[in-house]
Every structure is written in structure tokens, then in C-alpha cells.
Design a protein around this motif. Structure first.
Motif, PDB file in Angstrom:
ATOM      1  N   GLU A 202       0.845  -1.194   0.000  1.00 14.40           N
ATOM      2  CA  GLU A 202       0.000   0.000   0.000  1.00 14.40           C
ATOM      3  C   GLU A 202       0.882   1.247   0.000  1.00 14.40           C
ATOM      4  O   GLU A 202       1.814   1.361   0.803  1.00 14.40           O
ATOM      5  CB  GLU A 202      -0.908   0.016   1.236  1.00 14.40           C
ATOM      6  CG  GLU A 202      -1.920  -1.119   1.275  1.00 14.40           C
ATOM      7  CD  GLU A 202      -3.006  -0.973   0.213  1.00 14.40           C
ATOM      8  OE1 GLU A 202      -3.179   0.159  -0.303  1.00 14.40           O
ATOM      9  OE2 GLU A 202      -3.669  -1.974  -0.110  1.00 14.40           O
ATOM     10  N   PRO A 203       0.621   2.202  -0.888  1.00 23.45           N
ATOM     11  CA  PRO A 203       1.492   3.385  -0.999  1.00 23.45           C
ATOM     12  C   PRO A 203       1.348   4.340   0.176  1.00 23.45           C
ATOM     13  O   PRO A 203       0.278   4.470   0.776  1.00 23.45           O
ATOM     14  CB  PRO A 203       1.030   4.038  -2.305  1.00 23.45           C
ATOM     15  CG  PRO A 203      -0.403   3.627  -2.436  1.00 23.45           C
ATOM     16  CD  PRO A 203      -0.472   2.233  -1.877  1.00 23.45           C
ATOM     17  N   ILE A 204       2.442   5.021   0.491  1.00 23.39           N
ATOM     18  CA  ILE A 204       2.457   6.155   1.409  1.00 23.39           C
ATOM     19  C   ILE A 204       3.009   7.338   0.620  1.00 23.39           C
ATOM     20  O   ILE A 204       4.141   7.278   0.125  1.00 23.39           O
ATOM     21  CB  ILE A 204       3.329   5.877   2.644  1.00 23.39           C
ATOM     22  CG1 ILE A 204       2.789   4.684   3.432  1.00 23.39           C
ATOM     23  CG2 ILE A 204       3.411   7.120   3.538  1.00 23.39           C
ATOM     24  CD1 ILE A 204       3.686   4.256   4.588  1.00 23.39           C
ATOM     25  N   ILE A 205       2.227   8.384   0.457  1.00 20.35           N
ATOM     26  CA  ILE A 205       2.654   9.550  -0.301  1.00 20.35           C
ATOM     27  C   ILE A 205       3.385  10.512   0.631  1.00 20.35           C
ATOM     28  O   ILE A 205       2.867  10.872   1.693  1.00 20.35           O
ATOM     29  CB  ILE A 205       1.458  10.253  -0.979  1.00 20.35           C
ATOM     30  CG1 ILE A 205       0.677   9.236  -1.828  1.00 20.35           C
ATOM     31  CG2 ILE A 205       1.943  11.411  -1.842  1.00 20.35           C
ATOM     32  CD1 ILE A 205       1.490   8.526  -2.890  1.00 20.35           C
ATOM     33  N   THR A 206       4.569  10.906   0.243  1.00 21.28           N
ATOM     34  CA  THR A 206       5.408  11.747   1.105  1.00 21.28           C
ATOM     35  C   THR A 206       4.953  13.206   1.072  1.00 21.28           C
ATOM     36  O   THR A 206       4.115  13.605   0.258  1.00 21.28           O
ATOM     37  CB  THR A 206       6.877  11.673   0.665  1.00 21.28           C
ATOM     38  OG1 THR A 206       7.003  12.286  -0.624  1.00 21.28           O
ATOM     39  CG2 THR A 206       7.354  10.234   0.571  1.00 21.28           C
ATOM     40  N   LEU A 207       5.574  14.026   1.926  1.00 24.00           N
ATOM     41  CA  LEU A 207       5.296  15.459   1.933  1.00 24.00           C
ATOM     42  C   LEU A 207       5.611  16.099   0.588  1.00 24.00           C
ATOM     43  O   LEU A 207       5.014  17.104   0.211  1.00 24.00           O
ATOM     44  CB  LEU A 207       6.126  16.139   3.022  1.00 24.00           C
ATOM     45  CG  LEU A 207       5.662  15.963   4.471  1.00 24.00           C
ATOM     46  CD1 LEU A 207       6.710  16.546   5.416  1.00 24.00           C
ATOM     47  CD2 LEU A 207       4.313  16.625   4.700  1.00 24.00           C
ATOM     48  N   ALA A 208       6.564  15.525  -0.131  1.00 22.33           N
ATOM     49  CA  ALA A 208       6.927  16.052  -1.445  1.00 22.33           C
ATOM     50  C   ALA A 208       5.947  15.624  -2.530  1.00 22.33           C
ATOM     51  O   ALA A 208       6.125  15.982  -3.691  1.00 22.33           O
ATOM     52  CB  ALA A 208       8.335  15.596  -1.818  1.00 22.33           C
ATOM     53  N   GLY A 209       4.907  14.873  -2.162  1.00 20.45           N
ATOM     54  CA  GLY A 209       3.919  14.426  -3.126  1.00 20.45           C
ATOM     55  C   GLY A 209       4.346  13.221  -3.934  1.00 20.45           C
ATOM     56  O   GLY A 209       3.742  12.909  -4.966  1.00 20.45           O
ATOM     57  N   GLU A 210       5.376  12.521  -3.485  1.00 22.14           N
ATOM     58  CA  GLU A 210       5.942  11.411  -4.247  1.00 22.14           C
ATOM     59  C   GLU A 210       5.572  10.071  -3.621  1.00 22.14           C
ATOM     60  O   GLU A 210       5.413   9.948  -2.401  1.00 22.14           O
ATOM     61  CB  GLU A 210       7.462  11.554  -4.316  1.00 22.14           C
ATOM     62  CG  GLU A 210       7.906  12.814  -5.036  1.00 22.14           C
ATOM     63  CD  GLU A 210       9.390  13.075  -4.922  1.00 22.14           C
ATOM     64  OE1 GLU A 210       9.953  13.651  -5.856  1.00 22.14           O
ATOM     65  OE2 GLU A 210       9.980  12.705  -3.885  1.00 22.14           O
ATOM     66  N   HIS A 211       5.451   9.076  -4.469  1.00 22.64           N
ATOM     67  CA  HIS A 211       5.255   7.707  -4.007  1.00 22.64           C
ATOM     68  C   HIS A 211       6.612   7.027  -3.969  1.00 22.64           C
ATOM     69  O   HIS A 211       7.088   6.503  -4.963  1.00 22.64           O
ATOM     70  CB  HIS A 211       4.296   6.957  -4.941  1.00 22.64           C
ATOM     71  CG  HIS A 211       4.084   5.525  -4.530  1.00 22.64           C
ATOM     72  ND1 HIS A 211       3.517   4.592  -5.364  1.00 22.64           N
ATOM     73  CD2 HIS A 211       4.350   4.863  -3.370  1.00 22.64           C
ATOM     74  CE1 HIS A 211       3.444   3.421  -4.751  1.00 22.64           C
ATOM     75  NE2 HIS A 211       3.947   3.572  -3.530  1.00 22.64           N
TER      76      HIS A 211
END
Length: 400
Positions: A202-211
Motif C-alpha cells: 500500500e502506498p504512502i505519499i510523502t510530503l513532497a507528493g511522491e510515491h
């Protein structure tokens, strides 16, 4: 310790530069420049790995009998510095720098023969199954269970912050096979396939908006015991060995390249009154302080390189360098944000993709300032938080 290069190493530097000029295609160089993570996306890093492997340069730090080039410590340092200077895509360290050396140290002959060539070729792309929702820097408290069942272990639980698990076909993983004794006991080190039934990413999207990171769930996943590295319940020994490579690997070449980019940015960006930012006294002071800190890291790395070349052991230097590098990296990121100004706050995910034909808003050099800053905030946490590293240094250096 020598601070200057002899003729042999000067010749080697020229050889590396010529190789990079002839083999680093513009699209790969662009991908390297636009990368905001510790390592590039596999669609860019794997082609570069293939080029390096064909040359025999994919794993500079590996012994020759496993496919390494047989370089001395200074040649390894020069190669890393020149790659950073040229802006090559950053290769994933999971296989080459972390699990590969562990397989050499703890693997059976069958495991070495199977896994090591596949790491060099890029056929296997690895992720790291260490952290859990309740076990980060306190890794010994991990709870993901592995129950013995004949020739297999059955795994239940989850791993978190698993970098590029959505790309990986292999994972090296710590699991709990016993609850007796101290927390460090009862942990086993496993190598497993990511396509096994019961694994869900399952993805977690970072503060930078990246997967970039993920949570990986294991529901009755059956893993063959042939994938165990080392003995059952002795995985903590293997894990500590791997952490030496995770914390001590790499060098300051990337930081030097990043600081040089800041210098160029500061001469291009205005500070008011028709003067460039580079002439602002406050910015000059922060830039100089960061440069001095970086020079201290470079000298320490050369000292460690000299010790390794003489057959020594860096000891707590891996913790010292991990702490200094990540904190200096974050200072460089702060300088980049200052130099980028308002343009650094514009979210331009599409414009900073390699090969994009979307024109950026503002200067090209501002595209990656904020994503790098946000991504690298984790640098002082992953691989063992800097607070943990200071505890290690206090124990080993100060005997506290």
C-alpha cells in the motif's frame, strides 16, 4: 593520510571522466539531476546499472571474486565523486550496498551463486523489510511473526516506510521466530519474493507528493526456509552487520555536488539592489559555515579511507559520518530553499519528470529545491536516527 592524488589515481580519475562522457546519455543525466530522493527511479537507474555492469563497475566495493573491479579505497572514492559531479542516476543501495555484502558474509554458497549475479545485473530489485508501525529506531521490538511449518515459515504482520517496495521483486526482511529471551533474540533474517501470495503493498505519499515509501502487509505468507540468511533466531547479528553498510556507506561527493549547485543558484538569484544573493552577507555566512562542515566530513572520510586501505576498521566512524552527512545535507537543502525564493514553493511535479515537455514556472534550478528539502527531512531518521547514532558514539568513543 594523503590529501592529494598520486599519478596512478590522477590517471584513474581521467579514465572515469572519459567513461562518463562517453556513456552517460543526456536522458540519464537529466534523470540524475531531477532526482529528489536518495536514489533514482528504477526506469532510470536500471539502464545505468546495466552500462556499469557491462564495464565491470557496478559494485566498486565488492570483492573481485564476486564481480567487483578490485579498486583500492581511493579509486572507490574517486569513482563516487566523479559520478556525483556528472549527475549520474543514483543506484538503489538495497542490493548493491546492503543485502549483497550480507549475502557474502552470511549466505550459503548456493545463495551467493544465485543472488549476487542477479543483483549486479539488476534482475533482482530489492527493498528492505525492517521498520514496523511499532518498531522504528527501536528495531529490536519488531513483532512480525514467522511460524515454522515444515520447510517454510508462515509470516503475518506488516512492514512500513518500505522504500520502493512497489518496484521491488525481492525483500530482505527481519521477522520474529521466538519470543523468549531478550528482544534482540528470536529475530531471523529472511530473503523472500515480493510476488508471494498474501503480500500486499500500500502506498504512502510523502510530503513532497511522491510515491517512494510503502506499507507492506503479510497475511499467511509462506516463505521457504531456504531464504533464511544465517541461523534461525540469530538475525540480529546479520542485521547489525548490514546496518554498518547502511550507515557508513557512500561519501560526501553528492553533498559537494549539491553545494556547488547552491553556489551557482546564489549567483543567479537576486538579493535586492541589483546584487546577487551570493553577495548577501547573511547568506555568505551560512554558505561558508556549511562548506566548512562539509570539508570536515571530507577529511574524516579520507581518514577512514586511509584506515581501511591499511586493513583497519572505521569503528564508530560509520555513526559519526551518518550523523554529519545527514545534518549537513539538510543545511544544504535549507540554502537551496532560500536561493529558490518564492519559486521554490510552486508544486511542479509534472515539470520535474525526466523527459517532460512542460515548461517550469521560474528558473530550472528551483524545480527540485522544495521536494529535496521535504524528502531529506527523513535523512536524520532513517538508517537509525541521529539521536541513536549519538548514543552509539557516546558508548564507543566516550565510554559512557
Amino acid at each position: 593520510m594523503k590529501l592529494t592524488l598520486d599519478q596512478k589515481h590522477e590517471d584513474f580519475r581521467r579514465e572515469v571522466r572519459m567513461f562518463l562522457e562517453e556513456n552517460l546519455a543526456p536522458e540519464l543525466a537529466q534523470a540524475g539531476r531531477l532526482s529528489t530522493s536518495v536514489f533514482s527511479e528504477p526506469q532510470h537507474s536500471k539502464p545505468w546499472l546495466k552500462i556499469l555492469n557491462e564495464k565491470g563497475w557496478a559494485a566498486p566495493h565488492w570483492p573481485e571474486k564476486y564481480g567487483g573491479p578490485g579498486w583500492d579505497e581511493m579509486e572507490k572514492y574517486i569513482f563516487a565523486s566523479e559520478c556525483a559531479r556528472a549527475g549520474t542516476p543514483s543506484l538503489s543501495p538495497m542490493g548493491l550496498h546492503m543485502v549483497g555484502p550480507c549475502i557474502m558474509g552470511y549466505g550459503t554458497e548456493e545463495q551467493k551463486a544465485y543472488y549476487l549475479p542477479r543483483i549486479l545485473s539488476g534482475e533482482d530489485y530489492w527493498c528492505q523489510g525492517y521498520s514496523e508501525p511499532g518498531a522504528g529506531s527501536d528495531l529490536a521490538s519488531l513483532q512480525m511473526r514467522a511460524v515454522s511449518d515444515g520447510d517454510d515459515y508462515i509470516l503475518n504482520g506488516s512492514k512500513i516506510w518500505t522504500t520502493q517496495a512497489h518496484h521491488a521483486n525481492k525483500m530482505f526482511c527481519l521477522v520474529r521466530t521466538s519470543t523468549e529471551g531478550k528482544p534482540q533474540q528470536g529475530i531471523t533474517f529472511l530473503l523472500l519474493d515480493m510476488n508471494l501470495p498474501g503480500i500486499r503493498v500500500e502506498p504512502i505519499i510523502t510530503l513532497a507528493g511522491e510515491h517512494e515509501v510503502n506499507q507492506v502487509f503479510f497475511d499467511d505468507v509462506r516463505v521457504p526456509k531456504s531464504g533464511r540468511l544465517g541461523e534461525e533466531n540469530d538475525g540480529w547479528t546479520v542485521a547489525k552487520y548490514l546496518l554498518e553498510f547502511e550507515r557508513g556507506g557512500g561519501n560526501s561527493a553528492g553533498l559537494e555536488a549539491a553545494l556547488e549547485r547552491i553556489r551557482i543558484m546564489a549567483h543567479a538569484e537576486p538579493a535586492g539592489g541589483g546584487r546577487p544573493l551570493a553577495s548577501d552577507p547573511a547568506f555568505q555566512r551560512r554558505f561558508t559555515d556549511t562548506k566548512i562542515a562539509l570539508e570536515g566530513i571530507v577529511i574524516t572520510e579520507k581518514r577512514v579511507t586511509a584506515a581501511l586501505a591499511g586493513g583497519g576498521n572505521p569503528g564508530p566512524a560509520s555513526s559519526m559520518l551518518k550523523t554529519a552527512r545527514t545534518e549537513t545535507m539538510q543545511r544544504i537543502d535549507e540554502l537551496a530553499i532560500e536561493a529558490a525564493g518564492l519559486y521554490g514553493n510552486v508544486d511542479q511535479m509534472a515539470a520535474r519528470q525526466p523527459g517532460s515537455n512542460i515548461e517550469p514556472i521560474g528558473p530550472q534550478h528551483s524545480l527540485t529545491a522544495m521536494p529535496r528539502y521535504l524528502n531529506n527531512r527523513a535523512g536524520s531518521i532513517y538508517g537509525g536516527s541521529n539521536e541513536v547514532q549519538r548514543n552509539v558514539m557516546a558508548k564507543l568513543l566516550l565510554k559512557l
